[in-house]
Write a protein that holds these residues in place. Structure first.
Motif, mmCIF file in Angstrom:
data_model
loop_
_atom_site.group_PDB
_atom_site.id
_atom_site.type_symbol
_atom_site.label_atom_id
_atom_site.label_comp_id
_atom_site.label_asym_id
_atom_site.label_seq_id
_atom_site.Cartn_x
_atom_site.Cartn_y
_atom_site.Cartn_z
ATOM 1 N N ILE A 1 47.556 39.835 58.191
ATOM 2 C CA ILE A 1 47.266 39.026 59.377
ATOM 3 C C ILE A 1 48.140 37.773 59.380
ATOM 4 O O ILE A 1 48.718 37.407 60.414
ATOM 5 N N ALA A 2 48.245 37.115 58.233
ATOM 6 C CA ALA A 2 49.061 35.901 58.140
ATOM 7 C C ALA A 2 50.518 36.205 58.472
ATOM 8 O O ALA A 2 51.190 35.419 59.160
ATOM 9 N N TYR A 3 50.996 37.347 58.001
ATOM 10 C CA TYR A 3 52.384 37.716 58.289
ATOM 11 C C TYR A 3 52.576 38.019 59.775
ATOM 12 O O TYR A 3 53.604 37.679 60.359
ATOM 13 N N ALA A 4 51.589 38.660 60.391
ATOM 14 C CA ALA A 4 51.664 38.938 61.830
ATOM 15 C C ALA A 4 51.736 37.638 62.625
ATOM 16 O O ALA A 4 52.493 37.527 63.599
ATOM 17 N N LEU A 5 50.971 36.639 62.214
ATOM 18 C CA LEU A 5 51.033 35.322 62.867
ATOM 19 C C LEU A 5 52.397 34.670 62.635
ATOM 20 O O LEU A 5 52.953 34.026 63.529
ATOM 21 N N GLU B 1 54.782 36.302 64.958
ATOM 22 C CA GLU B 1 54.505 35.882 66.328
ATOM 23 C C GLU B 1 55.028 34.475 66.585
ATOM 24 O O GLU B 1 55.594 34.180 67.640
ATOM 25 N N GLY B 2 54.842 33.595 65.610
ATOM 26 C CA GLY B 2 55.319 32.222 65.743
ATOM 27 C C GLY B 2 56.839 32.153 65.824
ATOM 28 O O GLY B 2 57.387 31.412 66.650
ATOM 29 N N PHE B 3 57.514 32.921 64.986
ATOM 30 C CA PHE B 3 58.974 32.918 65.017
ATOM 31 C C PHE B 3 59.505 33.496 66.326
ATOM 32 O O PHE B 3 60.529 33.045 66.844
ATOM 33 N N SER B 4 58.808 34.478 66.858
ATOM 34 C CA SER B 4 59.208 35.038 68.146
ATOM 35 C C SER B 4 59.095 33.977 69.234
ATOM 36 O O SER B 4 59.978 33.858 70.096
ATOM 37 N N LEU B 5 58.028 33.199 69.180
ATOM 38 C CA LEU B 5 57.833 32.123 70.152
ATOM 39 C C LEU B 5 58.906 31.050 69.998
ATOM 40 O O LEU B 5 59.454 30.546 70.990
#
Length: 212
Positions: A60-64, A67-71
């Motif tokens: 989950i932490a890696y998915a976040l 997601e943050g880097f994509s943003l």
């Protein structure tokens, strides 16, 4: 919308709820204190449901993290068209600061929580796609700056690291409250945001002096 589309949307919505709940708990309670059970309770689902999407909280932490880097990358994309490399470098720094101010929870997970990087090291080997894509853009900007006469005798990769860590330091000190405390102790008559802005201007002025 057909049945297949509704099911897919339901999955995407639930995945988003899991990530949002986890992000909030990681920031407020810390990674170690957050459990899959707590995340499940926050969104009022069973822990078993979460395991259908993520194998553990590191996942989950890696998915976040992703997601943050994509943003962050979406904020950098328009800057690729800035012709002047030095102006582009300034814009990257400003965009990074703005990202940290507007997305403190993502910033915490991406840059101040070690667990996503532990996941990368254990599962991705030498690959760090989301980070590399952002860093490569910064490094290419440094190369372009060198073509304009800046940083001539400096290693491009070390200079890119320096640019990143310098601005990161400003943002992290701001988010963790250190800048506010320094301003209070030193009786600086300046707001936190303005202190960052002035510090960034000073940093840019120092970089500008490297032009030959």
């Amino acid at each position: 919308m057909g049945i297949k589309e509704r099911k897919q949307k339901h999955k995407e919505d639930l995945r988003s709820k899991i990530l949002e709940a986890a992000k909030e708990l990681f920031v407020k309670e810390g990674f170690e204190a957050t459990s899959i059970r707590k995340i499940a309770a926050k969104i009022e689902f069973s822990p078993t449901t979460i395991y259908l999407y993520y194998k553990d909280k590191n996942d989950i932490a890696y998915a976040l993290h992703q997601e943050g880097f994509s943003l962050l990358r979406t904020q950098f994309l328009p800057l690729m068209h800035v012709e002047s490399a030095f102006e582009r470098l300034k814009a990257i720094g400003k965009a990074y600061i703005d990202f940290g101010f507007k997305n403190p929870d993502y910033y915490f997970v991406m840059f101040m929580l070690k667990d996503p990087m532990d996941f990368v090291n254990q599962n991705c080997g030498d690959e760090w796609e989301e980070g590399e894509r952002v860093f490569d853009f910064l490094e290419q900007t440094i190369v372009d700056c060198q073509a304009e006469g800046y940083f001539k005798d400096m290693d491009k990769e070390l200079m890119a690291v320096n640019a990143w860590t310098s601005v990161h330091g400003m943002v992290s000190l701001y988010l963790m409250g250190h800048l506010k405390k320094v301003a209070e102790v030193k009786n600086l008559q300046i707001e936190n945001e303005n202190l960052i802005e002035e510090s960034f201007k000073l940093y840019i002025d120092l970089l500008a002096r490297t032009k030959q």
